[in-house]
Scaffold this active site. Structure first.
Site, PDB file in Angstrom:
ATOM      1  CG  PHE A 283       8.886   5.162  -3.067  1.00  0.00           C
ATOM      2  CD1 PHE A 283       7.664   5.413  -1.980  1.00  0.00           C
ATOM      3  CD2 PHE A 283       8.351   5.809  -4.209  1.00  0.00           C
ATOM      4  CE1 PHE A 283       6.437   4.676  -2.657  1.00  0.00           C
ATOM      5  CE2 PHE A 283       7.195   4.668  -4.932  1.00  0.00           C
ATOM      6  CZ  PHE A 283       6.475   4.885  -4.273  1.00  0.00           C
TER       7      PHE A 283
ATOM      8  CB  THR B  36       2.231   5.638  -2.485  1.00  0.00           C
ATOM      9  OG1 THR B  36       2.847   5.005  -2.580  1.00  0.00           O
ATOM     10  CG2 THR B  36       1.559   6.227  -3.532  1.00  0.00           C
TER      11      THR B  36
ATOM     12  CG  ASP C 218       6.355  -2.891  -4.493  1.00  0.00           C
ATOM     13  OD1 ASP C 218       5.189  -2.753  -5.372  1.00  0.00           O
ATOM     14  OD2 ASP C 218       7.093  -2.526  -5.056  1.00  0.00           O
TER      15      ASP C 218
ATOM     16  CD  GLU D 223      -0.609   4.374  -5.967  1.00  0.00           C
ATOM     17  OE1 GLU D 223       0.013   5.783  -6.290  1.00  0.00           O
ATOM     18  OE2 GLU D 223       0.358   3.453  -6.382  1.00  0.00           O
TER      19      GLU D 223
ATOM     20  CE  LYS E 141       1.122   2.569  -3.321  1.00  0.00           C
ATOM     21  NZ  LYS E 141       1.907   1.628  -3.739  1.00  0.00           N
TER      22      LYS E 141
END
Length: 316
Positions: A177, A155, A17, A95, A131
């Protein structure tokens, strides 16, 4: 005994990440994920200065207006993603602009644009995940892109209703998350005694259970970890995306890491949820944590996107 990181890799696909190429090189993950905050952080590292300079020089001359900035920021994200592709055997997540999170058509257009930019660099769709925030509009954008062969990573996911809608839409992967869910509860005085009591961990386990019970193929990738115990409690999850700091902790610990999740486990039955638009919006509305964290996450990513664009606008 091998490190916990090596043990984890035996039961879970480990994803880095980060946008930091050096960190990815050190830990040899299967995949890597980025977001506007990570791209902003990477862009401020000295080793990225030549890359940023190339990106800016490659753009057409003229005023550094909003369109130029968005285009340049997207190109930079793709350039960093392309470098990461050289280091991981799997996929890289890039993203879409968080400011588009409630505009389905705009997200579809930018998803296609990002895929084309990668294709122009010789990187096919099979190496890419787009994303997108798990808003209703984002999930509908992913549904269209998936049908075109552009795989998506949904996400900013904080609830079972978001996860269920993503699976129904045929999303390749979701990123629930963990740490941000914990943050919300801690801010309200809830301090779990163990990782098993962690509401973020419990959320991922519920989603994993729901997917396995109803035979969804969407990959569950736990994200946003606050400590190593959260990761250990989800060992066996399809994938886990982990920051360099926690990857380092895992690599330096050689104690036994038991597997906690497996598709063959017996789970508490969960009935299928109502995935109509009204059903989705109502269920999300009734979940204060998910509603607040989704909005907060979109705002934070949008703010970092703006900071990145300011950095690019001032680059000399």
């Amino acid at each position: 005994m091998s490190s916990k990181l090596d043990q984890l890799k035996q039961v879970t696909d480990v994803v880095a990440d980060t946008g930091d190429i050096d960190a990815i090189r050190n830990f040899s993950p299967q995949d890597a994920t980025t977001n506007p905050s990570l791209i902003l952080k990477a862009a401020q590292l000295p080793q990225y200065r030549p890359l940023i300079q190339r990106v800016i020089q490659a753009q057409s001359d003229g005023a550094r207006d909003a369109q130029w900035l968005q285009k340049t920021a997207t190109q930079l994200a793709v350039e960093i993603g392309s470098e990461i592709c050289k280091l991981v055997p799997g996929k890289v997540s890039t993203e879409v602009d968080a400011r588009l999170s409630f505009n389905t058509d705009a997200m579809i257009a930018q998803g296609r644009y990002i895929a084309d930019l990668y294709q122009n660099k010789g990187i096919g769709k099979e190496r890419l995940l787009i994303k997108i925030a798990s808003t209703w509009e984002g999930i509908q954008a992913a549904k269209v892109l998936e049908k075109e062969g552009i795989e998506c990573n949904l996400t900013l996911l904080f609830s079972l209703i978001q996860a269920a809608a993503c699976a129904e839409a045929g999303a390749t992967l979701i990123s629930p998350f963990v740490g941000r869910i914990l943050d919300w509860h801690v801010a309200r005085g809830v301090k779990p005694d163990t990782a098993n009591d962690d509401p973020g961990v419990q959320s991922v386990i519920a989603i994993y259970s729901y997917y396995k019970q109803h035979d969804y193929k969407t990959v569950v990738m736990g994200a946003s970890f606050r400590n190593m115990a959260e990761i250990e409690a989800l060992a066996g999850c399809d994938r886990l995306t982990i920051s360099p700091a926690l990857l380092k902790e895992l690599s330096e610990d050689s104690q036994v890491l038991p597997r906690k999740l497996s598709p063959s486990m017996t789970f508490e039955p969960i009935s299928k949820l109502d995935i109509t638009e009204s059903g989705f919006r109502w269920a999300l509305n009734e979940d204060a944590m998910a509603t607040e964290k989704l909005a907060e996450g979109i705002r934070a990513f949008a703010a970092d996107q703006i900071k990145l664009e300011i950095l690019l606008s001032e680059w000399t």
